[in-house]
Design a protein around this motif. Structure first.
Motif, PDB file in Angstrom:
ATOM      1  N   TYR A  99     -18.933 -27.019 -49.269  1.00 20.17           N
ATOM      2  CA  TYR A  99     -19.370 -25.722 -49.784  1.00 20.17           C
ATOM      3  C   TYR A  99     -18.562 -24.589 -49.160  1.00 20.17           C
ATOM      4  N   LEU A 100     -18.296 -23.602 -49.981  1.00 22.13           N
ATOM      5  CA  LEU A 100     -17.452 -22.475 -49.601  1.00 22.13           C
ATOM      6  C   LEU A 100     -18.247 -21.184 -49.749  1.00 22.13           C
ATOM      7  N   GLU A 101     -18.265 -20.376 -48.709  1.00 24.27           N
ATOM      8  CA  GLU A 101     -18.875 -19.054 -48.804  1.00 24.27           C
ATOM      9  C   GLU A 101     -17.854 -18.089 -49.394  1.00 24.27           C
ATOM     10  N   LEU A 102     -18.293 -17.330 -50.402  1.00 29.69           N
ATOM     11  CA  LEU A 102     -17.435 -16.364 -51.069  1.00 29.69           C
ATOM     12  C   LEU A 102     -17.856 -14.952 -50.660  1.00 29.69           C
ATOM     13  N   PRO A 103     -16.977 -13.967 -50.801  1.00 30.04           N
ATOM     14  CA  PRO A 103     -17.350 -12.588 -50.478  1.00 30.04           C
ATOM     15  C   PRO A 103     -18.533 -12.123 -51.332  1.00 30.04           C
ATOM     16  N   ASN A 104     -19.352 -11.247 -50.782  1.00 25.91           N
ATOM     17  CA  ASN A 104     -20.523 -10.735 -51.496  1.00 25.91           C
ATOM     18  C   ASN A 104     -20.150  -9.539 -52.379  1.00 25.91           C
ATOM     19  N   ILE A 105     -19.129  -9.733 -53.185  1.00 27.09           N
ATOM     20  CA  ILE A 105     -18.606  -8.676 -54.047  1.00 27.09           C
ATOM     21  C   ILE A 105     -18.763  -9.102 -55.501  1.00 27.09           C
ATOM     22  N   THR A 106     -19.311  -8.192 -56.302  1.00 26.05           N
ATOM     23  CA  THR A 106     -19.428  -8.414 -57.742  1.00 26.05           C
ATOM     24  C   THR A 106     -18.525  -7.399 -58.424  1.00 26.05           C
ATOM     25  N   LEU A 107     -17.599  -7.874 -59.238  1.00 23.58           N
ATOM     26  CA  LEU A 107     -16.630  -6.991 -59.877  1.00 23.58           C
ATOM     27  C   LEU A 107     -17.317  -5.931 -60.736  1.00 23.58           C
ATOM     28  N   VAL A 108     -18.352  -6.316 -61.459  1.00 27.58           N
ATOM     29  CA  VAL A 108     -19.049  -5.352 -62.317  1.00 27.58           C
ATOM     30  C   VAL A 108     -19.642  -4.220 -61.480  1.00 27.58           C
ATOM     31  N   LYS A 109     -20.240  -4.558 -60.349  1.00 31.86           N
ATOM     32  CA  LYS A 109     -20.815  -3.545 -59.453  1.00 31.86           C
ATOM     33  C   LYS A 109     -19.725  -2.620 -58.918  1.00 31.86           C
ATOM     34  N   GLU A 110     -18.614  -3.181 -58.519  1.00 31.46           N
ATOM     35  CA  GLU A 110     -17.521  -2.367 -57.978  1.00 31.46           C
ATOM     36  C   GLU A 110     -16.939  -1.443 -59.048  1.00 31.46           C
ATOM     37  N   LEU A 111     -16.771  -1.961 -60.264  1.00 29.15           N
ATOM     38  CA  LEU A 111     -16.232  -1.121 -61.342  1.00 29.15           C
ATOM     39  C   LEU A 111     -17.214  -0.012 -61.716  1.00 29.15           C
ATOM     40  N   THR A 112     -18.501  -0.331 -61.698  1.00 29.93           N
ATOM     41  CA  THR A 112     -19.517   0.694 -61.971  1.00 29.93           C
ATOM     42  C   THR A 112     -19.488   1.772 -60.896  1.00 29.93           C
ATOM     43  N   ASP A 113     -19.405   1.359 -59.636  1.00 30.04           N
ATOM     44  CA  ASP A 113     -19.307   2.324 -58.535  1.00 30.04           C
ATOM     45  C   ASP A 113     -18.036   3.163 -58.645  1.00 30.04           C
ATOM     46  N   ILE A 160     -19.076   3.943 -42.869  1.00 32.42           N
ATOM     47  CA  ILE A 160     -18.721   2.916 -43.843  1.00 32.42           C
ATOM     48  C   ILE A 160     -19.375   1.648 -43.325  1.00 32.42           C
ATOM     49  N   MET A 161     -20.432   1.236 -44.005  1.00 31.34           N
ATOM     50  CA  MET A 161     -21.208   0.095 -43.529  1.00 31.34           C
ATOM     51  C   MET A 161     -20.919  -1.153 -44.350  1.00 31.34           C
ATOM     52  N   GLU A 162     -21.209  -2.290 -43.756  1.00 29.91           N
ATOM     53  CA  GLU A 162     -21.043  -3.553 -44.466  1.00 29.91           C
ATOM     54  C   GLU A 162     -22.326  -3.903 -45.193  1.00 29.91           C
ATOM     55  N   ASP A 163     -22.186  -4.436 -46.387  1.00 30.41           N
ATOM     56  CA  ASP A 163     -23.319  -4.863 -47.193  1.00 30.41           C
ATOM     57  C   ASP A 163     -23.936  -6.099 -46.543  1.00 30.41           C
ATOM     58  N   PRO A 164     -25.225  -6.048 -46.187  1.00 32.49           N
ATOM     59  CA  PRO A 164     -25.840  -7.178 -45.483  1.00 32.49           C
ATOM     60  C   PRO A 164     -26.274  -8.331 -46.394  1.00 32.49           C
ATOM     61  N   SER A 165     -26.044  -8.220 -47.705  1.00 28.05           N
ATOM     62  CA  SER A 165     -26.488  -9.278 -48.609  1.00 28.05           C
ATOM     63  C   SER A 165     -25.771 -10.595 -48.302  1.00 28.05           C
ATOM     64  N   GLU A 166     -26.410 -11.675 -48.701  1.00 35.58           N
ATOM     65  CA  GLU A 166     -25.870 -13.001 -48.404  1.00 35.58           C
ATOM     66  C   GLU A 166     -24.629 -13.299 -49.233  1.00 35.58           C
ATOM     67  N   PHE A 167     -23.820 -14.198 -48.696  1.00 39.03           N
ATOM     68  CA  PHE A 167     -22.622 -14.628 -49.408  1.00 39.03           C
ATOM     69  C   PHE A 167     -22.997 -15.661 -50.460  1.00 39.03           C
ATOM     70  N   GLY A 174     -15.549 -15.839 -41.362  1.00 36.16           N
ATOM     71  CA  GLY A 174     -16.119 -16.062 -42.684  1.00 36.16           C
ATOM     72  C   GLY A 174     -15.472 -15.169 -43.716  1.00 36.16           C
ATOM     73  N   PRO A 175     -16.090 -15.091 -44.884  1.00 39.95           N
ATOM     74  CA  PRO A 175     -15.488 -14.312 -45.970  1.00 39.95           C
ATOM     75  C   PRO A 175     -15.579 -12.802 -45.744  1.00 39.95           C
ATOM     76  N   TYR A 176     -14.820 -12.079 -46.521  1.00 41.90           N
ATOM     77  CA  TYR A 176     -14.839 -10.620 -46.485  1.00 41.90           C
ATOM     78  C   TYR A 176     -16.234 -10.138 -46.879  1.00 41.90           C
ATOM     79  N   ARG A 177     -16.736  -9.154 -46.180  1.00 40.40           N
ATOM     80  CA  ARG A 177     -18.046  -8.578 -46.484  1.00 40.40           C
ATOM     81  C   ARG A 177     -17.844  -7.213 -47.145  1.00 40.40           C
ATOM     82  N   ARG A 178     -18.504  -7.019 -48.266  1.00 40.57           N
ATOM     83  CA  ARG A 178     -18.414  -5.775 -49.035  1.00 40.57           C
ATOM     84  C   ARG A 178     -18.752  -4.572 -48.155  1.00 40.57           C
TER      85      ARG A 178
END
Length: 153
Positions: free
Chosen positions: A108-122, A85-92, A41-45
Protein backbone atom coordinates in the motif's frame (compact mmCIF):
# COMPACT_ATOMS: atom_id res chain seq x y z
CA UNK A 1 -4.55 61.56 2.66
CA UNK A 2 -7.25 58.97 3.12
CA UNK A 3 -6.76 57.37 -0.29
CA UNK A 4 -3.34 56.13 0.81
CA UNK A 5 -4.98 53.89 3.42
CA UNK A 6 -7.23 52.54 0.65
CA UNK A 7 -4.17 51.75 -1.44
CA UNK A 8 -2.64 49.94 1.55
CA UNK A 9 -5.81 47.87 2.02
CA UNK A 10 -5.97 46.93 -1.66
CA UNK A 11 -2.24 46.17 -1.68
CA UNK A 12 -2.58 43.85 1.30
CA UNK A 13 -5.33 41.95 -0.53
CA UNK A 14 -3.25 41.65 -3.70
CA UNK A 15 -0.24 40.40 -1.74
CA UNK A 16 -2.26 37.87 0.27
CA UNK A 17 -4.08 36.45 -2.78
CA UNK A 18 -0.80 36.20 -4.73
CA UNK A 19 0.70 34.16 -1.89
CA UNK A 20 -2.45 32.00 -1.82
CA UNK A 21 -2.06 31.33 -5.57
CA UNK A 22 1.61 30.45 -5.04
CA UNK A 23 0.70 27.90 -2.35
CA UNK A 24 -2.04 26.41 -4.54
CA UNK A 25 0.47 26.08 -7.38
CA UNK A 26 2.88 24.29 -5.03
CA UNK A 27 0.09 21.90 -4.00
CA UNK A 28 -0.80 21.09 -7.60
CA UNK A 29 2.85 20.60 -8.50
CA UNK A 30 3.27 18.10 -5.66
CA UNK A 31 0.00 16.20 -6.05
CA UNK A 32 1.92 13.05 -7.04
CA UNK A 33 4.84 13.45 -4.63
CA UNK A 34 4.94 10.33 -2.45
CA UNK A 35 8.17 11.15 -0.64
CA UNK A 36 9.18 14.43 0.96
CA UNK A 37 12.72 15.69 1.29
CA UNK A 38 13.09 14.25 4.79
CA UNK A 39 11.50 10.96 3.72
CA UNK A 40 8.61 11.29 6.21
CA UNK A 41 5.91 10.26 3.75
CA UNK A 42 3.94 11.97 1.02
CA UNK A 43 3.60 15.69 0.46
CA UNK A 44 1.00 17.26 2.74
CA UNK A 45 -1.34 19.90 1.29
CA UNK A 46 -0.69 23.45 2.47
CA UNK A 47 -3.30 26.12 3.19
CA UNK A 48 -2.98 29.87 3.66
CA UNK A 49 -4.58 31.41 6.76
CA UNK A 50 -5.74 35.02 6.41
CA UNK A 51 -6.44 37.44 9.24
CA UNK A 52 -8.23 40.75 8.92
CA UNK A 53 -6.26 43.75 10.06
CA UNK A 54 -8.26 45.42 12.81
CA UNK A 55 -10.54 42.38 12.48
CA UNK A 56 -11.42 42.27 16.16
CA UNK A 57 -13.62 45.34 15.76
CA UNK A 58 -17.29 45.11 14.93
CA UNK A 59 -18.69 46.61 11.75
CA UNK A 60 -19.84 49.87 13.36
CA UNK A 61 -16.51 50.35 15.12
CA UNK A 62 -14.64 49.62 11.90
CA UNK A 63 -16.78 52.12 9.99
CA UNK A 64 -16.28 54.83 12.59
CA UNK A 65 -12.54 54.12 12.62
CA UNK A 66 -12.49 54.37 8.83
CA UNK A 67 -14.34 57.69 8.94
CA UNK A 68 -12.05 58.98 11.66
CA UNK A 69 -9.04 57.81 9.64
CA UNK A 70 -10.22 59.69 6.58
CA UNK A 71 -10.76 62.80 8.68
CA UNK A 72 -7.40 62.56 10.48
CA UNK A 73 -5.35 61.14 7.62
CA UNK A 74 -4.54 57.93 9.51
CA UNK A 75 -2.88 55.45 7.15
CA UNK A 76 -3.74 52.12 8.81
CA UNK A 77 -7.46 51.59 8.27
CA UNK A 78 -7.43 47.82 7.71
CA UNK A 79 -6.63 45.17 5.18
CA UNK A 80 -5.64 41.54 5.40
CA UNK A 81 -2.48 39.66 6.25
CA UNK A 82 -1.32 36.07 6.06
CA UNK A 83 -0.78 34.71 9.56
CA UNK A 84 0.53 31.28 8.58
CA UNK A 85 0.82 28.63 5.94
CA UNK A 86 -0.43 25.50 7.64
CA UNK A 87 -0.47 21.88 6.59
CA UNK A 88 -3.80 20.17 6.00
CA UNK A 89 -4.20 17.59 8.79
CA UNK A 90 -6.50 15.31 6.76
CA UNK A 91 -5.44 11.72 6.24
CA UNK A 92 -3.53 10.53 3.22
CA UNK A 93 -5.46 8.43 0.70
CA UNK A 94 -4.15 4.87 0.27
CA UNK A 95 -3.56 3.11 -3.02
CA UNK A 96 -2.53 -0.47 -3.66
CA UNK A 97 0.63 -0.45 -5.77
CA UNK A 98 3.16 -3.07 -4.65
CA UNK A 99 5.55 -2.11 -7.46
CA UNK A 100 5.96 1.48 -6.25
CA UNK A 101 9.25 2.08 -4.38
CA UNK A 102 7.43 3.98 -1.59
CA UNK A 103 4.83 1.26 -0.97
CA UNK A 104 4.88 -0.40 2.44
CA UNK A 105 5.59 -4.12 2.93
CA UNK A 106 1.90 -4.92 2.28
CA UNK A 107 1.98 -3.07 -1.06
CA UNK A 108 0.00 0.00 0.00
CA UNK A 109 1.11 3.49 -0.92
CA UNK A 110 0.17 6.70 0.85
CA UNK A 111 -0.64 9.49 -1.60
CA UNK A 112 -0.66 13.26 -0.96
CA UNK A 113 -3.90 14.61 0.54
CA UNK A 114 -4.47 16.83 -2.49
CA UNK A 115 -7.59 16.84 -4.66
CA UNK A 116 -7.16 18.57 -8.01
CA UNK A 117 -10.77 19.76 -8.09
CA UNK A 118 -10.37 21.40 -4.66
CA UNK A 119 -7.12 23.08 -5.69
CA UNK A 120 -8.60 24.38 -8.96
CA UNK A 121 -11.65 25.69 -7.10
CA UNK A 122 -9.40 27.45 -4.59
CA UNK A 123 -7.31 28.87 -7.44
CA UNK A 124 -10.41 30.24 -9.15
CA UNK A 125 -11.57 31.86 -5.89
CA UNK A 126 -8.13 33.38 -5.28
CA UNK A 127 -8.00 34.63 -8.87
CA UNK A 128 -11.44 36.24 -8.52
CA UNK A 129 -10.42 37.90 -5.25
CA UNK A 130 -7.22 39.16 -6.89
CA UNK A 131 -9.23 40.54 -9.84
CA UNK A 132 -11.66 42.25 -7.45
CA UNK A 133 -8.73 43.99 -5.76
CA UNK A 134 -7.38 45.10 -9.14
CA UNK A 135 -10.84 46.48 -10.00
CA UNK A 136 -10.95 48.37 -6.70
CA UNK A 137 -7.49 49.79 -7.40
CA UNK A 138 -8.52 50.91 -10.89
CA UNK A 139 -11.65 52.57 -9.46
CA UNK A 140 -9.52 54.38 -6.89
CA UNK A 141 -7.16 55.55 -9.64
CA UNK A 142 -10.13 56.98 -11.53
CA UNK A 143 -11.39 58.80 -8.43
CA UNK A 144 -7.94 60.25 -7.76
CA UNK A 145 -7.51 61.29 -11.40
CA UNK A 146 -10.93 62.95 -11.39
CA UNK A 147 -10.05 64.77 -8.18
CA UNK A 148 -6.84 66.04 -9.72
CA UNK A 149 -8.77 67.26 -12.76
CA UNK A 150 -11.19 69.14 -10.55
CA UNK A 151 -8.38 70.58 -8.43
CA UNK A 152 -6.60 71.90 -11.51
CA UNK A 153 -9.53 74.01 -12.61
Amino acid sequence: MAFLSTINIIGSGLTAEQLRLDVISENITNMNTTRTEGGEGPYRRKMVVFQAENGEDGFRVAMSNALAASNRGRENAGGVRVTEIMEDPSEFPISYDPTHPDANEEGYLELPNITLVKELTDAMAASQAYSANVTAFNALKSVIARGLELGGR
